[in-house]
Write an enzyme that holds these catalytic residues in place. Structure first.
Site, PDB file in Angstrom:
ATOM      1  N   SER A 114      82.394  -6.975  41.800  1.00  0.00           N
ATOM      2  CA  SER A 114      80.926  -7.035  42.506  1.00  0.00           C
ATOM      3  C   SER A 114      80.050  -8.286  42.231  1.00  0.00           C
ATOM      4  O   SER A 114      79.154  -8.279  43.119  1.00  0.00           O
ATOM      5  CB  SER A 114      80.091  -5.604  42.204  1.00  0.00           C
ATOM      6  OG  SER A 114      80.690  -4.701  42.975  1.00  0.00           O
ATOM      7  N   THR A 175      92.613   7.233  39.031  1.00  0.00           N
ATOM      8  CA  THR A 175      92.503   5.629  38.805  1.00  0.00           C
ATOM      9  C   THR A 175      93.798   4.899  39.138  1.00  0.00           C
ATOM     10  O   THR A 175      93.962   4.170  39.807  1.00  0.00           O
ATOM     11  CB  THR A 175      92.096   5.564  37.193  1.00  0.00           C
ATOM     12  OG1 THR A 175      90.759   6.166  37.237  1.00  0.00           O
ATOM     13  CG2 THR A 175      91.761   4.078  36.956  1.00  0.00           C
ATOM     14  N   TYR A 211      74.198   3.275  45.382  1.00  0.00           N
ATOM     15  CA  TYR A 211      75.354   2.274  45.343  1.00  0.00           C
ATOM     16  C   TYR A 211      76.484   2.702  46.215  1.00  0.00           C
ATOM     17  O   TYR A 211      76.945   3.445  46.218  1.00  0.00           O
ATOM     18  CB  TYR A 211      75.656   1.862  43.933  1.00  0.00           C
ATOM     19  CG  TYR A 211      76.273   0.738  43.844  1.00  0.00           C
ATOM     20  CD1 TYR A 211      75.957  -0.411  43.394  1.00  0.00           C
ATOM     21  CD2 TYR A 211      78.026   0.434  43.871  1.00  0.00           C
ATOM     22  CE1 TYR A 211      76.922  -1.757  43.180  1.00  0.00           C
ATOM     23  CE2 TYR A 211      78.796  -0.154  43.571  1.00  0.00           C
ATOM     24  CZ  TYR A 211      78.085  -1.683  43.314  1.00  0.00           C
ATOM     25  OH  TYR A 211      78.831  -2.779  43.311  1.00  0.00           O
ATOM     26  N   SER A 212      76.869   1.596  47.017  1.00  0.00           N
ATOM     27  CA  SER A 212      78.035   2.067  47.780  1.00  0.00           C
ATOM     28  C   SER A 212      78.551   0.533  48.318  1.00  0.00           C
ATOM     29  O   SER A 212      78.020  -0.408  48.939  1.00  0.00           O
ATOM     30  CB  SER A 212      77.529   2.611  49.405  1.00  0.00           C
ATOM     31  OG  SER A 212      78.917   2.612  50.219  1.00  0.00           O
ATOM     32  N   ARG A 337      71.164  -7.647  40.571  1.00  0.00           N
ATOM     33  CA  ARG A 337      70.575  -6.650  39.579  1.00  0.00           C
ATOM     34  C   ARG A 337      69.579  -7.327  38.809  1.00  0.00           C
ATOM     35  O   ARG A 337      69.697  -8.751  38.432  1.00  0.00           O
ATOM     36  CB  ARG A 337      71.682  -6.175  38.815  1.00  0.00           C
ATOM     37  CG  ARG A 337      72.804  -5.196  39.602  1.00  0.00           C
ATOM     38  CD  ARG A 337      73.553  -4.586  38.449  1.00  0.00           C
ATOM     39  NE  ARG A 337      75.093  -3.948  39.134  1.00  0.00           N
ATOM     40  CZ  ARG A 337      74.903  -2.697  39.548  1.00  0.00           C
ATOM     41  NH1 ARG A 337      73.940  -2.259  39.566  1.00  0.00           N
ATOM     42  NH2 ARG A 337      75.980  -2.171  40.016  1.00  0.00           N
ATOM     43  N   THR A 351      76.727  -7.146  37.919  1.00  0.00           N
ATOM     44  CA  THR A 351      77.952  -6.873  37.095  1.00  0.00           C
ATOM     45  C   THR A 351      79.107  -6.653  38.062  1.00  0.00           C
ATOM     46  O   THR A 351      79.015  -6.727  39.219  1.00  0.00           O
ATOM     47  CB  THR A 351      77.711  -5.449  36.671  1.00  0.00           C
ATOM     48  OG1 THR A 351      77.127  -4.408  37.440  1.00  0.00           O
ATOM     49  CG2 THR A 351      76.924  -5.509  35.439  1.00  0.00           C
ATOM     50  N   GLY A 352      80.522  -6.577  37.640  1.00  0.00           N
ATOM     51  CA  GLY A 352      81.723  -6.447  38.246  1.00  0.00           C
ATOM     52  C   GLY A 352      82.509  -5.749  37.587  1.00  0.00           C
ATOM     53  O   GLY A 352      82.770  -5.702  36.483  1.00  0.00           O
ATOM     54  N   SER A 378      89.452  -2.396  32.393  1.00  0.00           N
ATOM     55  CA  SER A 378      88.346  -1.502  33.058  1.00  0.00           C
ATOM     56  C   SER A 378      88.708  -0.060  32.909  1.00  0.00           C
ATOM     57  O   SER A 378      89.614   0.347  32.197  1.00  0.00           O
ATOM     58  CB  SER A 378      88.371  -1.938  34.401  1.00  0.00           C
ATOM     59  OG  SER A 378      89.474  -1.646  35.107  1.00  0.00           O
TER      60      SER A 378
HETATM   61  C1  REX Z   1      86.261   0.458  41.815  1.00  0.00           C
HETATM   62  C2  REX Z   1      87.150   1.346  40.805  1.00  0.00           C
HETATM   63  C3  REX Z   1      84.885   0.178  41.239  1.00  0.00           C
HETATM   64  C4  REX Z   1      87.627   0.868  39.758  1.00  0.00           C
HETATM   65  C5  REX Z   1      83.925  -0.609  42.175  1.00  0.00           C
HETATM   66  N1  REX Z   1      84.017  -1.860  41.976  1.00  0.00           N
HETATM   67  O1  REX Z   1      83.428   0.064  43.022  1.00  0.00           O
HETATM   68  C6  REX Z   1      82.906  -2.730  42.735  1.00  0.00           C
HETATM   69  C7  REX Z   1      82.308  -3.534  41.573  1.00  0.00           C
HETATM   70  C8  REX Z   1      83.825  -3.879  43.597  1.00  0.00           C
HETATM   71  O2  REX Z   1      82.409  -4.262  40.970  1.00  0.00           O
HETATM   72  N2  REX Z   1      81.061  -2.518  41.293  1.00  0.00           N
HETATM   73  C9  REX Z   1      80.432  -2.534  39.920  1.00  0.00           C
HETATM   74  C10 REX Z   1      88.297   1.560  38.522  1.00  0.00           C
HETATM   75  C11 REX Z   1      80.418  -1.173  39.415  1.00  0.00           C
HETATM   76  C12 REX Z   1      79.084  -3.336  39.833  1.00  0.00           C
HETATM   77  O3  REX Z   1      78.524  -3.216  41.008  1.00  0.00           O
HETATM   78  O4  REX Z   1      78.749  -3.603  38.818  1.00  0.00           O
HETATM   79  N3  REX Z   1      87.889   2.840  38.307  1.00  0.00           N
HETATM   80  C13 REX Z   1      88.518   0.409  37.320  1.00  0.00           C
HETATM   81  C14 REX Z   1      88.465   3.874  38.762  1.00  0.00           C
HETATM   82  C15 REX Z   1      88.107   5.172  38.232  1.00  0.00           C
HETATM   83  O5  REX Z   1      89.435   3.823  39.234  1.00  0.00           O
HETATM   84  N4  REX Z   1      88.643   6.370  38.711  1.00  0.00           N
HETATM   85  O6  REX Z   1      87.407   0.873  36.543  1.00  0.00           O
HETATM   86  O7  REX Z   1      89.270  -0.324  37.431  1.00  0.00           O
END
Ligand code: REX
Length: 423
Positions: A114, A175, A211-212, A337, A351-352, A378
């Protein structure tokens, strides 16, 4: 140069070696020693000198401990680079590749997840500056009929206040199966939006922060509509080339990370199940919400440049910092953020999380000190929480107290879709 590195060997021996390694000091990779750096910067005003004197130096030993904790919690490798007004600190622990035992390096590229949203926001805000998009205009005025409510504005997207549901909640409910189902898929941006639109809006447009990823997929659509070009071309010409971010690539839908990189290892939901090498993927589920590949140096350069005013005119940089509260210590601006640290300092970045990679990339208000910290796993909330300590070490200059970490799990879910990070 990079301390704490381990030699080739099995993954286990490499991890053990790194844990046993004599704690070597992080050495500035280039740039003068701190005392000289201040002198060379030249005749600071009394106020500036006073401010610098009160700014604590990064706690490099504490940072190393943060990375070791991430390893103890299950990350094969973790690394961080601090760029402090010309002085560079590099710390790395563990391995980039469990098969070969190659030590992870701060020169390795990784999937930044992200953090891509900050790139998308900068491109969009530049288009606002050029008069091609208006922040408070209805999204549907540019993309007719796309969204179910004409009241959703461009600003709502950038601040996660549109109410659009996050299609990744369902996609990654399980996951590893969820990941394997999309690893090689290529989606159009419209297909991702369509997944979101199967669900009702989560709130009235503008009413609440939720958040989306969908918001930044629509931002990608807006960029492509306004420019008639791909988001890849816009990232390249507006940010990557001008800042010479040579490690930063948006290769969607290519599945490979170009050049030297750390592998990413996804943690399965089932306790004790082996990590899954998730390095290769199209990242098509993320695109303008999360498909960027970068390096610690480049993300430090990017956020530093952004907050030094090198990417946006002052009025838009001000707009970017209109904070919607996330919780008591965090805010969300426009694609960035804000995190308020224990020492009273606030830092800005993103964060990502993509499969196999956790990233924290943050800078100070003046853009002078930046850190990018990465763990190559992750779906492991303990690693995510441990890595948050890197910000305390970098900006507060002290080792995070264990109590602070044990208090942290509550924030794992703070604005990551439910179930995204494990407890
Ligand atoms: C997707 C699943 C997480 C990850 C997600 N990532 O929405 C976006 C991002 C691109 O970076 N968001 C973060 C998976 C939170 C941000 O904005 O900081 N988790 C994993 C699962 C859980 O599959 N069931 O942890 O790799």
């Amino acid at each position: 140069m990079v301390s704490g590195m381990v030699g080739a060997g099995t993954a286990l021996s490499a991890v053990l070696l790194s844990l046993l390694a004599v704690p070597a000091q992080a050495v500035p990779a280039h740039g003068p020693a701190p005392a000289k750096a201040r002198a060379v910067e030249g005749a600071p005003t009394a106020a500036r000198a006073a401010a610098q004197a009160t700014k604590p130096a990064p706690d490099v030993a504490g940072l190393r401990q943060v990375l070791r904790t991430a390893l103890a919690e299950g990350a094969p490798g973790a690394m961080a680079r601090i760029d402090d007004d010309g002085r560079v600190y590099k710390v790395a622990e563990g391995v980039a590749d469990r098969a070969t035992g190659r030590a992870i390096s701060t020169d390795d590229r990784f999937r930044a997840g992200s953090v891509t949203k900050s790139f998308s926001s900068v491109v969009l805000l530049q288009l606002v500056g050029e008069g091609r998009i208006a922040l408070d205009a209805s999204v549907n005025s540019y993309l007719p009929g796309l969204l179910p409510d004409d009241k959703i504005t461009v600003r709502h997207l950038l601040s996660h206040r549109s109410g659009l549901s996050d299609y990744t909640d369902e996609m990654f409910d399980k996951t590893v199966p969820g990941f394997e189902a999309v690893r090689n898929k290529v989606f159009t941006l419209q297909e991702l939006v369509d997944l979101s639109l199967k669900k009702p809006l989560r709130n009235e447009p503008g009413a609440a922060y939720a958040y989306s990823n969908t918001n930044f997929v629509v931002v990608g659509q807006l960029i492509e509509k306004a420019t008639g070009r791909s988001v890849a071309a816009e990232y390249r010409d507006r940010i990557i080339k001008p800042l010479k971010l040579n490690d930063t690539h948006y290769v969607h839908p290519d599945a490979a990370i170009p050049g030297r990189h750390t592998k990413g290892y996804l943690t399965p939901d089932e306790a004790g199940a082996p990590l899954v090498d998730s390095t290769r993927q199209t990242a098509s589920w993320a695109q303008s919400a999360g498909a960027m590949i970068s390096s610690p140096r480049d993300l430090d350069t990017f956020f530093s440049a952004l907050f030094r005013g090198r990417l946006l005119p002052a009025d838009l940089l001000t707009q970017l910092q209109q904070w919607t509260p996330v919780n008591s210590t965090q805010g969300y601006g426009l694609g960035v953020r804000r995190r308020d640290l224990s020492c009273g300092t606030s830092v800005y970045g993103h964060t990502g999380t993509v499969q196999g990679y956790y990233t924290y990339a943050f800078t100070t208000k003046d853009g002078k000190r930046s850190i990018t910290a990465v763990a190559n796993t992750s779906n492991n909330g303990d690693v995510l929480n441990a890595m948050a300590g890197a910000l305390e070490s970098a900006f507060c200059g002290k080792t995070p107290k264990p109590a602070a970490r044990s208090a942290a799990p509550a924030e794992v879910h703070e604005d990551i879709a439910p179930g995204i990070a494990r407890d």
